[in-house]
Design a protein around this motif. Structure first.
Motif, PDB file in Angstrom:
ATOM      1  N   ASN A  78      28.754  10.300   4.415  1.00 49.58           N
ATOM      2  CA  ASN A  78      29.864  11.249   4.255  1.00 49.58           C
ATOM      3  C   ASN A  78      29.364  12.694   4.200  1.00 49.58           C
ATOM      4  O   ASN A  78      30.083  13.592   3.764  1.00 49.58           O
ATOM      5  CB  ASN A  78      30.659  10.934   2.991  1.00 49.58           C
ATOM      6  N   GLY A  79      28.087  12.895   4.604  1.00 49.22           N
ATOM      7  CA  GLY A  79      27.504  14.220   4.518  1.00 49.22           C
ATOM      8  C   GLY A  79      26.754  14.406   3.216  1.00 49.22           C
ATOM      9  O   GLY A  79      26.890  13.613   2.272  1.00 49.22           O
ATOM     10  N   VAL A  80      25.927  15.451   3.188  1.00 47.29           N
ATOM     11  CA  VAL A  80      25.105  15.711   1.997  1.00 47.29           C
ATOM     12  C   VAL A  80      25.148  17.193   1.676  1.00 47.29           C
ATOM     13  O   VAL A  80      25.059  18.042   2.567  1.00 47.29           O
ATOM     14  CB  VAL A  80      23.639  15.278   2.234  1.00 47.29           C
ATOM     15  N   ILE A  81      25.267  17.514   0.362  1.00 45.06           N
ATOM     16  CA  ILE A  81      25.167  18.895  -0.112  1.00 45.06           C
ATOM     17  C   ILE A  81      24.026  18.935  -1.130  1.00 45.06           C
ATOM     18  O   ILE A  81      24.087  18.294  -2.182  1.00 45.06           O
ATOM     19  CB  ILE A  81      26.470  19.374  -0.771  1.00 45.06           C
ATOM     20  N   ALA A  82      22.953  19.655  -0.776  1.00 43.47           N
ATOM     21  CA  ALA A  82      21.777  19.751  -1.650  1.00 43.47           C
ATOM     22  C   ALA A  82      21.791  21.101  -2.344  1.00 43.47           C
ATOM     23  O   ALA A  82      21.897  22.149  -1.683  1.00 43.47           O
ATOM     24  CB  ALA A  82      20.502  19.583  -0.836  1.00 43.47           C
ATOM     25  N   ILE A  83      21.669  21.064  -3.673  1.00 40.59           N
ATOM     26  CA  ILE A  83      21.709  22.290  -4.482  1.00 40.59           C
ATOM     27  C   ILE A  83      20.387  22.423  -5.218  1.00 40.59           C
ATOM     28  O   ILE A  83      19.940  21.493  -5.898  1.00 40.59           O
ATOM     29  CB  ILE A  83      22.877  22.249  -5.491  1.00 40.59           C
ATOM     30  N   THR A  84      19.753  23.565  -5.093  1.00 40.30           N
ATOM     31  CA  THR A  84      18.517  23.857  -5.821  1.00 40.30           C
ATOM     32  C   THR A  84      18.830  24.877  -6.912  1.00 40.30           C
ATOM     33  O   THR A  84      19.355  25.966  -6.618  1.00 40.30           O
ATOM     34  CB  THR A  84      17.446  24.416  -4.880  1.00 40.30           C
ATOM     35  N   LEU A  85      18.520  24.519  -8.153  1.00 44.82           N
ATOM     36  CA  LEU A  85      18.830  25.393  -9.281  1.00 44.82           C
ATOM     37  C   LEU A  85      17.761  26.457  -9.443  1.00 44.82           C
ATOM     38  O   LEU A  85      16.597  26.271  -9.073  1.00 44.82           O
ATOM     39  CB  LEU A  85      18.935  24.586 -10.581  1.00 44.82           C
ATOM     40  N   LYS A  86      18.151  27.578 -10.033  1.00 47.16           N
ATOM     41  CA  LYS A  86      17.197  28.643 -10.324  1.00 47.16           C
ATOM     42  C   LYS A  86      16.247  28.190 -11.432  1.00 47.16           C
ATOM     43  O   LYS A  86      16.570  27.318 -12.248  1.00 47.16           O
ATOM     44  CB  LYS A  86      17.939  29.908 -10.757  1.00 47.16           C
TER      45      LYS A  86
END
Length: 879
Positions: free
Chosen positions: A770-778
């Motif tokens: 269904n797709g991917v959203i990758a988030i990198t935190l500060k």
């Protein structure tokens, strides 16, 4: 329960027939009304008693405290079939609960253990037990037993405190320290703190002398009754300890108790008294009684544990006072209760198996309008009119324990009450037979304990046995046991010193001491005056027949949410249950079973509602942990030194870990960048870096995602290229599909957002369908737990899983000749014994290594409420 009530009610009326109607001229309806009121008292709110037998009277850190719980009906003393759980707590002198466990009833009752931590501080503790239902009465009627716990495991430094004499509010204190080799700990910096009087809370620093001692003075206000302790810290040695202060003041209080509660005018009457010191313990005194004209009319002295009795002839218009003097010469004046011209009193005398009673009626009420009421533990035995003001009743017609004599009238008034204690000669007799006269090292022992009912009934019930090393474990012959507890201490309020002392024999002197206790000790488990009037306390706590989870659900406006769906999931036995909230927004999930440390997930969902609801589980409800643990002036216990040394030795032989107090340390390290999940770097279809995210200051990530081409955000749904389900989210490489896990993030938290669509998402396999959203935190931002208000994780107190006391079996040579020492102090413990058809209990175990005799203590209760107790000795010697 109904069958039991019917049987007991029949017993009531048999007793009434035997006593009341034979007296003639009693109104049958009145007797029936009173009997029914007492029946209603125990039928609607039956009272319970808990008694614990422990394997030893004291313990060492690192050991296990084993116990058997006996739960009985407070009226019949028969095993209770109602509450299915008991709670057992270990509480220290500051009322802190160190352990709380819940024990589930099995076919042989309640049994469990407490594993004492190796670092538990030395001192006196209270072992307390109760059922949830028992909270409907005051905690005075919970089981409570004070026990000593020593700690010799951390023996690098041991200390001993000695107090001087209180002078002008100051007390000299000497504290000495020795190491494991008993050498003085000299030249060490010691911090001393205290927890009372804020102006003195500043710590002082002293240094130990060549003898390992420090000396200083403490300031104490004798009028301050709060619990106090001294905190000692030797930071160089990582040593900490607390010393609870005893009461140093010599003040005392005296209470006077006219027999049956009222002092009559112009009459010869007995008055009992009780003397209590500031430490809550008894004080021995002498004294004299004087009139208001300072005329001495009587002398007295304490008979037993601060209690005594004297008689005076009261005169019209006179008042009286007492001059009371302690052994150290302190004298105080106390006023006696004022005499009353119009009142009713009861006088009791024991003589050769009979209780003789005399009623003194100094009112205008005719004698025939008054009635004598006798009940024991809420069961009526006599209701008869005062046709004669004197009479007698045989003790053999009454049950053992506390019996209440009261004078009442047909309007429900109670004029006076006098307690008496009935002894019994019909207790079961127990004898012990062993297969040898004496036993050697690691030999098998076969015991037969033969129990014969005192009432001629079959011996059906449950029993527990403790066999201990009599050299290292000294039994407390005057401490509470199953007999003294169920018949005496569980029915009266207040602390009783040495309760078993009232059961040592049947001599006149012992009876007199017990009778003084009856007059001076409070008794409120069965309130005669309220029951006679038909006044009953409504229970606030339920009978715990099973386990349950409960709580409430609130809507957006913080109001009860009714007809809300509740789902419960538990990994224990993979249980899933559903229910709905009621009209008050409350839910109850019962019919479940779970041991301690079981986690439950609760989810609330309001059908056809777009807003979330809040689920609020009920917390576990426990009574206040307030206990009385007296502190003797000489708080150092040397009598058990051998025991603590042997326990420490046993602890290390069995692989116990040495306790070492480490200094505080701070661990520092640079943040390590985890490149494990960077395999997708550079492959994203869309990417927002930190500079681009800075254009959306403080904006939520959901709002930012809305601006990215190909992503649709509608409410709590996100789709990439029209996918029907939420995409896979990666937060610093942690996978989740729950949109709530990213809803709290803003641009200020995020370093980079990468979006994978279509073919590029294939690197994540089926997870990226269904797709991917990758988030990198500060750096410095951590992934927070975000639990919706409709979801709750609860870990209620579950029951303790059963454990078995370990008994070695020396049946093969390899075990018999093992070099590892057998240093058991509890040689054998079994809380689940039953007798065979002949009333015989069979026990088998193996002896330990030390050639000390063994103490045998058997306790139990039969199904008919007969109390069983046996104490014996087994001879153990090296052959």
């Amino acid at each position: 329960m109904k069958k039991t009530a019917k049987t007991l009610l029949i017993g009531f009326f048999l007793a009434l027939t035997a006593f009341s109607y034979s007296a003639n001229k009693i109104t049958p309806n009145f007797a029936e009304i009173i009997a029914r009121r007492f029946t209603k008292q125990w039928y609607n709110t039956p009272q319970e008693k808990v008694y614990l037998q422990t394997d030893k009277p004291y313990y060492s850190a690192g050991e296990e405290l084993w116990f058997k719980g006996y739960l009985v009906n407070a009226t019949t003393l028969e095993p209770s079939a109602l509450s299915q759980f008991i709670y057992v707590e270990l509480i220290d002198k500051l009322d802190s609960v160190h352990y709380r466990i819940k024990i589930k009833k099995d076919s042989l009752g309640f049994s469990g253990h407490i594993k004492l931590k190796a670092e538990i501080p030395s001192g006196y503790y209270s072992l307390r037990a109760y059922t949830y239902w028992m909270q409907n009465v005051v905690s005075d009627f919970f089981f409570s037993k004070n026990i000593l716990i020593g700690n010799g495991i951390d023996d690098r430094i041991t200390s001993k405190i000695v107090y001087g004499t209180l002078v002008n509010g100051k007390i000299p204190v000497t504290l000495s320290f020795v190491d494991a080799s008993q050498n003085p700990v000299s030249g060490k910096r010691v911090e001393i703190g205290q927890d009372w009087e804020s102006s003195l809370k500043k710590k002082i620093v002293l240094q130990t002398n060549k003898e390992g001692k420090i000396n200083w003075e403490i300031t104490v206000d004798p009028a301050d009754n709060s619990k106090k302790y001294i905190e000692v810290n030797i930071s160089d040695e990582k040593y900490k300890s607390n010393f609870f202060l005893p009461e140093f003041g010599s003040d005392f209080d005296v209470q006077f108790f006219p027999e049956s509660g009222v002092l009559l005018n112009n009459n010869l009457q007995s008055i009992a008294f009780k003397v209590i010191g500031k430490d809550g313990l008894s004080v021995e005194v002498t004294g004299k009684i004087l009139t208001d004209k300072n005329e001495e009319i009587s002398e007295f002295s304490t008979l037993n544990r601060g209690m005594g009795k004297f008689s005076i002839q009261t005169q019209p218009g006179e008042t009286y006072y007492a001059l009371v003097k302690t052994a150290n010469g302190i004298e105080k004046r106390f006023e006696l209760p004022k005499s009353e011209a119009e009142a009713v009193a009861i006088h009791l005398v024991y003589n050769r198996g009979k209780i003789l009673y005399e009623i003194i009626n100094q009112t205008n009420i005719p004698d025939k309008s008054l009635y004598l009421l006798l009940h024991s533990r809420g069961k009526v035995y006599v209701i008869q009119p005062l046709r004669y003001l004197e009479g007698q009743i045989s003790e053999s017609l009454l049950p053992p324990g506390i019996v209440s004599f009261s004078v009442i009238d047909s309007l429900g008034h109670t004029f006076c009450e006098r307690l008496s204690f009935v002894r019994t000669n019909s207790l079961p007799t127990i004898s012990m037979e062993s297969d040898n006269q004496s036993y050697g090292k690691r030999e098998p022992v076969n015991l037969n304990l033969n129990i014969k009912s005192g009432l001629g009934k079959s011996i059906n019930g449950t029993f527990s046995i403790s066999i201990t090393d009599s050299h290292s474990v000294k039994l407390d012959s005057l401490g509470d046991n199953i007999l003294s507890n169920l018949l005496l201490s569980s029915d009266i309020k207040g602390y009783i010193e040495d309760p078993a002392a009232y059961f040592v024999d049947n001599k006149i002197a012992t009876r007199e001491k017990t009778d003084v206790l009856m007059i001076t000790q409070g008794w409120r488990r069965f309130n005669t005056a309220d029951v006679v009037k038909g006044v009953y306390k409504q229970p606030a706590y339920y009978m715990e027949e099973g386990q349950a989870l409960s709580g409430k659900v609130l809507n957006l406006f913080n109001k009860p949410s009714k007809k809300c769906d509740i789902i419960m999931i538990s990994p224990y036995k993979n249980v899933i249950k559903t229910t709905k909230t009621d009209s008050l927004g409350r839910y109850l999930i019962d019919g479940i079973e779970f041991p301690d440390s079981t986690t439950f997930i609760l989810k609330a969902k309001k059908p056809k509602s777009l807003t979330d609801v809040e689920i609020v589980p009920d917390p576990d409800d426990f009574p206040k942990s307030s206990v009385f643990i007296p502190t003797p002036l000489n708080a150092n216990v040397d009598a058990q030194d051998d025991y603590f040394k042997q326990s420490k030795e046993k602890y290390y032989y069995e692989g116990g870990m040495r306790v070492i107090n480490l200094a505080e340390v701070t661990v520092k390290a640079d943040k390590k960048t985890d490149t494990q999940n960077e395999y997708y770097s550079g492959m994203a279809d869309e990417e927002l870096n930190s500079e681009q995210l800075d254009r959306f200051p403080g904006l939520s990530i959901l709002s930012i995602l809305y601006t990215i081409p190909g992503i649709q955000v509608v409410g709590d749904k996100i789709s990439i290229r029209g996918s029907p389900n939420n995409p896979l989210f990666l937060i610093d490489g942690v996978e989740t599909e729950d949109i709530e896990d990213i809803s709290f993030l803003t641009s200020n938290d995020v370093e980079k957002i990468e979006v994978f669509k279509g073919a590029n998402a294939a690197i994540f396999g089926s997870r990226g369908g269904n797709g991917v959203i990758a988030i990198t935190l500060k750096e410095g931002v951590t992934l927070k737990a975000s639990t919706p208000i409709s979801l709750a994780h609860v870990i209620p107190l579950g029951y303790q899983k059963p454990a078995q006391f370990y008994v070695p079996k020396y049946e093969v040579d390899s075990v018999l000749k093992s070099s590892q020492q057998d240093l058991r102090t509890t040689i054998y413990w079994n809380p689940k014994l039953i007798a065979d058809s002949n009333g015989i209990i069979h026990v088998k175990f193996y002896t330990a290594d030390k050639a000390n005799n063994y103490s045998v203590v058997l306790e139990g209760i039969t199904n008919s409420g007969e109390i069983c107790r046996y104490v014996g000795v087994l001879k153990r010697e090296d052959k």
